[in-house]
Design an enzyme around this catalytic site. Structure first.
Site, PDB file in Angstrom:
ATOM      1  N   GLU A 129       9.229  45.024  76.502  1.00 53.33           N
ATOM      2  CA  GLU A 129       7.868  46.275  75.712  1.00 53.33           C
ATOM      3  C   GLU A 129       8.261  47.155  75.931  1.00 53.33           C
ATOM      4  O   GLU A 129       9.643  47.701  75.293  1.00 53.33           O
ATOM      5  CB  GLU A 129       7.148  45.974  76.862  1.00 53.33           C
ATOM      6  CG  GLU A 129       7.425  46.044  77.970  1.00 53.33           C
ATOM      7  CD  GLU A 129       6.037  46.350  79.286  1.00 53.33           C
ATOM      8  OE1 GLU A 129       5.744  47.473  79.190  1.00 53.33           O
ATOM      9  OE2 GLU A 129       6.038  45.098  79.390  1.00 53.33           O
ATOM     10  N   LYS A 131       9.775  51.104  75.768  1.00 56.23           N
ATOM     11  CA  LYS A 131      10.631  52.152  77.005  1.00 56.23           C
ATOM     12  C   LYS A 131       9.625  53.253  76.690  1.00 56.23           C
ATOM     13  O   LYS A 131       9.941  54.173  75.643  1.00 56.23           O
ATOM     14  CB  LYS A 131      11.205  52.244  77.874  1.00 56.23           C
ATOM     15  CG  LYS A 131      11.588  52.944  79.108  1.00 56.23           C
ATOM     16  CD  LYS A 131      13.021  53.006  79.440  1.00 56.23           C
ATOM     17  CE  LYS A 131      12.875  53.663  80.315  1.00 56.23           C
ATOM     18  NZ  LYS A 131      12.313  54.863  80.725  1.00 56.23           N
ATOM     19  N   ASP A 133       8.812  57.351  76.408  1.00 59.97           N
ATOM     20  CA  ASP A 133       9.058  58.206  77.164  1.00 59.97           C
ATOM     21  C   ASP A 133       7.805  59.503  77.194  1.00 59.97           C
ATOM     22  O   ASP A 133       7.563  60.496  76.025  1.00 59.97           O
ATOM     23  CB  ASP A 133       9.801  58.791  75.313  1.00 59.97           C
ATOM     24  CG  ASP A 133      10.915  59.796  76.512  1.00 59.97           C
ATOM     25  OD1 ASP A 133      11.053  60.533  77.725  1.00 59.97           O
ATOM     26  OD2 ASP A 133      11.618  60.980  75.461  1.00 59.97           O
ATOM     27  N   TYR A 243       1.329  49.780  82.003  1.00 56.82           N
ATOM     28  CA  TYR A 243       1.615  48.660  81.321  1.00 56.82           C
ATOM     29  C   TYR A 243       2.351  48.257  83.050  1.00 56.82           C
ATOM     30  O   TYR A 243       3.114  46.789  82.607  1.00 56.82           O
ATOM     31  CB  TYR A 243       3.514  48.732  81.150  1.00 56.82           C
ATOM     32  CG  TYR A 243       3.434  50.170  82.028  1.00 56.82           C
ATOM     33  CD1 TYR A 243       4.447  50.063  83.157  1.00 56.82           C
ATOM     34  CD2 TYR A 243       4.032  51.378  81.565  1.00 56.82           C
ATOM     35  CE1 TYR A 243       4.672  51.697  83.935  1.00 56.82           C
ATOM     36  CE2 TYR A 243       4.769  52.288  82.177  1.00 56.82           C
ATOM     37  CZ  TYR A 243       4.751  52.305  83.282  1.00 56.82           C
ATOM     38  OH  TYR A 243       5.036  54.012  84.672  1.00 56.82           O
ATOM     39  N   LYS A 332      18.331  50.661  76.666  1.00 55.11           N
ATOM     40  CA  LYS A 332      17.871  52.437  76.143  1.00 55.11           C
ATOM     41  C   LYS A 332      18.636  52.505  74.604  1.00 55.11           C
ATOM     42  O   LYS A 332      20.005  51.479  73.975  1.00 55.11           O
ATOM     43  CB  LYS A 332      18.846  53.807  76.828  1.00 55.11           C
ATOM     44  CG  LYS A 332      17.919  53.533  78.617  1.00 55.11           C
ATOM     45  CD  LYS A 332      16.963  54.309  78.157  1.00 55.11           C
ATOM     46  CE  LYS A 332      16.337  55.278  77.953  1.00 55.11           C
ATOM     47  NZ  LYS A 332      17.058  56.397  79.314  1.00 55.11           N
ATOM     48  N   CYS A 426      14.557  93.362  63.606  1.00 52.51           N
ATOM     49  CA  CYS A 426      14.240  92.195  62.817  1.00 52.51           C
ATOM     50  C   CYS A 426      15.117  92.051  62.001  1.00 52.51           C
ATOM     51  O   CYS A 426      15.005  93.235  60.484  1.00 52.51           O
ATOM     52  CB  CYS A 426      12.364  92.174  62.205  1.00 52.51           C
ATOM     53  SG  CYS A 426      12.345  91.152  61.432  1.00 52.51           S
ATOM     54  N   CYS A 429      11.958  92.886  58.534  1.00 55.06           N
ATOM     55  CA  CYS A 429      11.535  94.142  58.107  1.00 55.06           C
ATOM     56  C   CYS A 429      12.435  95.363  58.743  1.00 55.06           C
ATOM     57  O   CYS A 429      12.199  96.486  58.216  1.00 55.06           O
ATOM     58  CB  CYS A 429      10.206  94.018  58.323  1.00 55.06           C
ATOM     59  SG  CYS A 429       9.912  93.969  60.048  1.00 55.06           S
ATOM     60  N   CYS A 444       9.587  90.042  66.565  1.00 59.12           N
ATOM     61  CA  CYS A 444       9.323  91.347  66.131  1.00 59.12           C
ATOM     62  C   CYS A 444       8.058  91.846  65.746  1.00 59.12           C
ATOM     63  O   CYS A 444       6.907  91.268  66.136  1.00 59.12           O
ATOM     64  CB  CYS A 444       9.907  90.595  64.250  1.00 59.12           C
ATOM     65  SG  CYS A 444       9.101  91.618  63.372  1.00 59.12           S
ATOM     66  N   CYS A 450       5.759  93.189  58.063  1.00 55.41           N
ATOM     67  CA  CYS A 450       6.850  92.087  57.589  1.00 55.41           C
ATOM     68  C   CYS A 450       6.551  91.062  57.362  1.00 55.41           C
ATOM     69  O   CYS A 450       5.928  90.384  56.737  1.00 55.41           O
ATOM     70  CB  CYS A 450       7.521  91.556  59.817  1.00 55.41           C
ATOM     71  SG  CYS A 450       8.874  90.688  59.254  1.00 55.41           S
TER      72      CYS A 450
HETATM   73  S1  IVH Z   1       7.767  49.508  84.459  1.00 52.46           S
HETATM   74  C1  IVH Z   1       9.643  48.806  87.932  1.00 52.46           C
HETATM   75  N1  IVH Z   1       7.270  49.590  81.664  1.00 52.46           N
HETATM   76  O1  IVH Z   1      10.480  53.875  82.891  1.00 52.46           O
HETATM   77  C2  IVH Z   1       8.720  49.245  86.708  1.00 52.46           C
HETATM   78  N2  IVH Z   1       8.169  51.529  82.972  1.00 52.46           N
HETATM   79  O2  IVH Z   1      12.237  54.104  84.930  1.00 52.46           O
HETATM   80  C3  IVH Z   1       9.621  50.064  86.434  1.00 52.46           C
HETATM   81  N3  IVH Z   1       8.159  53.699  81.377  1.00 52.46           N
HETATM   82  O3  IVH Z   1       8.755  55.984  86.231  1.00 52.46           O
HETATM   83  C4  IVH Z   1       7.632  50.574  85.412  1.00 52.46           C
HETATM   84  N4  IVH Z   1       7.952  52.771  79.759  1.00 52.46           N
HETATM   85  O4  IVH Z   1       7.583  56.084  83.054  1.00 52.46           O
HETATM   86  C5  IVH Z   1       7.596  50.179  82.665  1.00 52.46           C
HETATM   87  N5  IVH Z   1       6.614  49.439  79.914  1.00 52.46           N
HETATM   88  C6  IVH Z   1       7.550  50.169  80.419  1.00 52.46           C
HETATM   89  C7  IVH Z   1       7.369  51.877  80.679  1.00 52.46           C
HETATM   90  C8  IVH Z   1       8.031  51.653  81.837  1.00 52.46           C
HETATM   91  C9  IVH Z   1       8.413  53.394  80.196  1.00 52.46           C
HETATM   92  C10 IVH Z   1       8.981  54.481  82.615  1.00 52.46           C
HETATM   93  C11 IVH Z   1       8.257  54.445  83.493  1.00 52.46           C
HETATM   94  C12 IVH Z   1       8.974  54.470  84.896  1.00 52.46           C
HETATM   95  C13 IVH Z   1      10.354  54.682  83.835  1.00 52.46           C
HETATM   96  C14 IVH Z   1      11.698  53.947  85.132  1.00 52.46           C
END
Ligand code: IVH
Length: 690
Positions: A129, A131, A133, A243, A332, A426, A429, A444, A450
């Site tokens: 799934e 990750k 941000d 999640y 990542k 500036c 202007c 500015c 301006c």
């Molecule tokens: S599972 C082991 N699932 O990643 C459990 N985390 O580095 C960790 N995060 O603090 C949580 N997407 O904020 C999980 N699909 C996802 C995620 C996820 C983002 C973040 C989460 C956690 C950090 C861990």
């Protein structure tokens, strides 16, 4: 179809008892919860926004008319509540872990090998799934009701942010139970985030108000959730993807995939589109390639793929090492970074006069896109990272956001590099540039004259919260400038009908309408006019504050920095910006010209008499006859102050149902606490009609 009436017909006029009101409110709440679920979880609304608003307003009216039927989990409560002094902390029922990050497929194969060996299986099934941000959050539901929300913090304890999370529209205050029974206690976790488009729009609004913009959606989400005043959070476009369910007693599932199926049935949104159950690690790696390919097109930021062993018995066997579960890994995405030379530095002038330094780069490809510019945000960043012209720099591109300089390579300097400082005047202007003490903001002061700022300023001047010249939308404003009809704001008032008729898209009627609206904008409230001027750092709230303290525009223009900083909530930077704006000859000339055209300002805050002068009120809890904004504006218009926290200066705390710590604080300080009737009595005593 659901078992709820999705568009209940409620006739408010026919409701004459608490019982009938309670009954109607119940039907409205059920419908609204269902629509929230369709909209936020399924992304598939079944009613128009207007219909939703109609139901919402009906419920609000009922709850106002019959306070005894209010419930804490009503959809009308997904708005902010009182300001707190600081965020408390809570202990997580089970630690919130982090994830081991890897960057190579080989490391993912190693992870799979360990899992297979330790579990004694030929193949292991996974879920893969995105990750996300954003910011990790934990929500606790008891008997289906949201009772607590917290940030991850150090993993053991986090900050308590319940009031803030409750304002997020996609978060159910009460779990759905029509498809799956709700457990006594449910501890769920997810990622709070901002969509890229909503983040960009939000940042644009901040820029218009001369406020600091956020560097990326993650910072904006984190900043929004950690507010002490949940009214602020309520106005931020936050969302959550859930999640996981925390591994605590009562987690009645065998696999993670089952959890991901169950969460939406309770109304908790998961990222269904990009989660895949994988029969082996190769499938997970194939999914990674698929997700990398669509990454830039997703509406939200992700920075990798989380691969998790699917069955919970496997989690138990594999356990945890340090803070990382051994049953999951974060694969990542390749960092979108490259090194190149900084060929030059210059500044850009934004719509509120904000000055932003920009680096000119030797063209370089970063993640498939050629990059020639990087944003440096401000002087503070240039100094902190010691960025010089001629340096070799590491550049990063994250999503839609403008490329950033991560760091410069000091080792590669040959002595020819030169330091850079934002200019004192500036470049467009020539007006003075003001730099904040922390060097994080520069503006500015050329104001409306301006050229770089003028285009956006004209739109701002005409906008709805400013002078409200409805016919002067973005396109028409630009058309007038391009036709050479307007060079500063006061030129608006010299336009003649023949000028407009010579332009495309104007007929006699539309030209006359615009001229009428322009003429009407000369009759203006003082606070709106101050806001319309577009003084850096002066948004509509500050403009109101100024109108409360200065009877007229002349009084404000004559004020020095000391007089301005005496006003609560106006700091030295804002004061300096106001003084610099009015000291500028061109700004004064534009104001004089608008006056000569017939500007008439009324100050809605300068009541002829100020019967409440000298009193300071704090309002807490809900009142029957007033919203918070109404009551504050009312007392202010009669000369009193309304502040948000109780202090030695407070004369009365007016507390309605739901009042919290402010009432306690007042009692501790022996400050009189009034209920709504007693408050009205105080007003009447002073001759104020209510
Ligand atoms: S599972 C082991 N699932 O990643 C459990 N985390 O580095 C960790 N995060 O603090 C949580 N997407 O904020 C999980 N699909 C996802 C995620 C996820 C983002 C973040 C989460 C956690 C950090 C861990």
């Amino acid at each position: 179809m659901p078992d709820v009436d999705t568009t209940p017909e409620v006739d408010l006029d026919a409701i004459d008892s608490t019982e009938a009101a309670g009954d109607a409110a119940k039907r409205l709440r059920e419908a609204l919860r269902y629509h929230n679920y369709r909209y936020y979880v399924l992304d598939d609304p079944v009613v128009s926004d207007a219909e939703y608003d109609r139901l919402f307003r009906q419920l609000q009216t009922l709850e106002e008319d019959y306070p005894e039927i209010r419930t804490p989990d009503s959809p009308t409560h997904q708005v902010g509540s009182v300001v707190r002094d600081e965020l408390g902390t809570v202990t997580h029922p089970a630690p919130m872990l982090s994830l081991k990050a890897v960057y190579e497929a080989a490391d993912v194969y190693n992870f799979d090998e360990t899992c297979r060996e330790e579990l004694g299986r030929d193949t292991v099934t996974y879920t893969a799934e995105p990750k996300f941000d954003g910011l990790a959050v934990e929500l606790i539901y008891e008997d289906g009701r949201l009772v607590q929300a917290a940030t991850r913090g150090d993993g053991e304890t986090g900050e308590e942010i319940t009031a803030n999370v409750k304002t997020i529209k996609g978060v159910p205050l009460r779990l759905r139970d029509d498809e799956r029974p709700v457990p006594d206690r449910l501890v769920v976790r997810g990622e709070a985030y901002m969509r890229k488009d909503e983040f960009n729009a939000f940042n644009r609004r901040r820029e218009e108000d001369g406020k600091k913009v956020f560097a990326n959606p993650r910072n904006a989400a984190a900043g929004s959730l950690r507010q002490l005043d949940s009214n602020i959070t309520a106005r931020r476009p936050l969302r959550i993807f859930f999640y996981e369910i925390a591994p605590v007693d009562g987690r009645d599932f065998a696999t993670h995939a089952e959890v991901l199926n169950a969460l939406p049935e309770w109304g908790l949104r998961v990222c269904e589109d990009h989660i895949r159950r994988c029969d082996d690690i190769d499938e997970a790696l194939a999914h990674y390639d698929d997700v990398v390919a669509v990454r830039d097109d997703l509406p939200y930021e992700i920075d990798g793929l989380v691969i998790k062993v699917n069955d919970f018995s496997g989690h138990e066997t594999l356990g945890v090492r340090d803070r990382d579960p051994r049953w999951a890994v974060a694969y990542k995405f390749p960092p979108r970074r490259a090194t190149t030379t900084i060929e030059d530095l210059f500044v850009q002038v934004g719509r509120t006069g904000r000055i932003t330094p920009v680096a000119v780069l030797a063209p370089v490809e970063v993640g498939g896109v050629e990059v020639t510019r990087a944003s440096l945000h401000n002087q503070n960043e240039i100094d902190r990272k010691d960025i010089r012209i001629g340096d070799t720099a590491l550049i990063e591109r994250a999503g839609d956001v403008i490329p950033q300089v991560v760091k410069v390579m000091e080792d590669e300097r040959d002595g020819s590099e030169t330091l850079y400082h934002i200019p004192d005047t500036c470049p467009v202007c020539g007006a003075e540039v003001v730099l904040s003490d922390d060097k994080k903001q520069a503006f500015c002061t050329g104001g409306m004259t301006c050229p770089a700022q003028f285009r956006e300023r004209l739109k701002h001047y005409a906008s709805r919260t400013a002078t409200d010249i409805e016919g002067l939308g973005d396109k028409r404003a630009e058309q007038l400038i391009d036709a050479g009809l307007i060079e500063d704001i006061s030129d608006l008032y010299t336009i003649e009908k023949a000028d407009l008729l010579a332009l495309e898209r104007y007929a006699d009627k539309s030209a006359q309408n615009l001229l009428d609206e322009i003429a009407a904008s000369l009759e203006q409230d003082l606070d709106r006019f101050i806001y319309a001027l577009g003084i850096p750092l002066v948004g509509s709230a500050t403009a109101r504050l100024l109108a409360q303290h200065f009877a007229s525009l002349d009084a404000l223009m004559a004020a020095d920095e000391t007089a301005l900083t005496e006003i609560d909530d106006i700091g030295p930077e804002v004061a300096h910006s106001i003084v610099a704006f009015f000291e500028d000859d061109d700004n004064r000339r534009v104001i004089d010209d608008i006056r000569a055209a017939g500007l008439t300002l009324t100050n809605p805050y300068a009541a002829d008499e100020a019967p409440l002068e000298g009193l300071t009120f704090v309002f807490t809890g809900s009142l029957d006859d007033w919203t918070r904004g109404e009551v504050q504006r009312f007392v202010e218009q009669h000369g009193a102050n309304a502040t948000s926290s109780v202090s030695g200066n407070t004369d009365y705390v007016v507390a309605g149902p739901g009042a919290g710590s402010k009432r306690d604080e007042a009692e501790a300080r022996a400050i009189p606490v009034l209920d709504e009737d007693a408050f009205h009595a105080v007003l009447r005593e002073r001759g104020v009609e209510v």
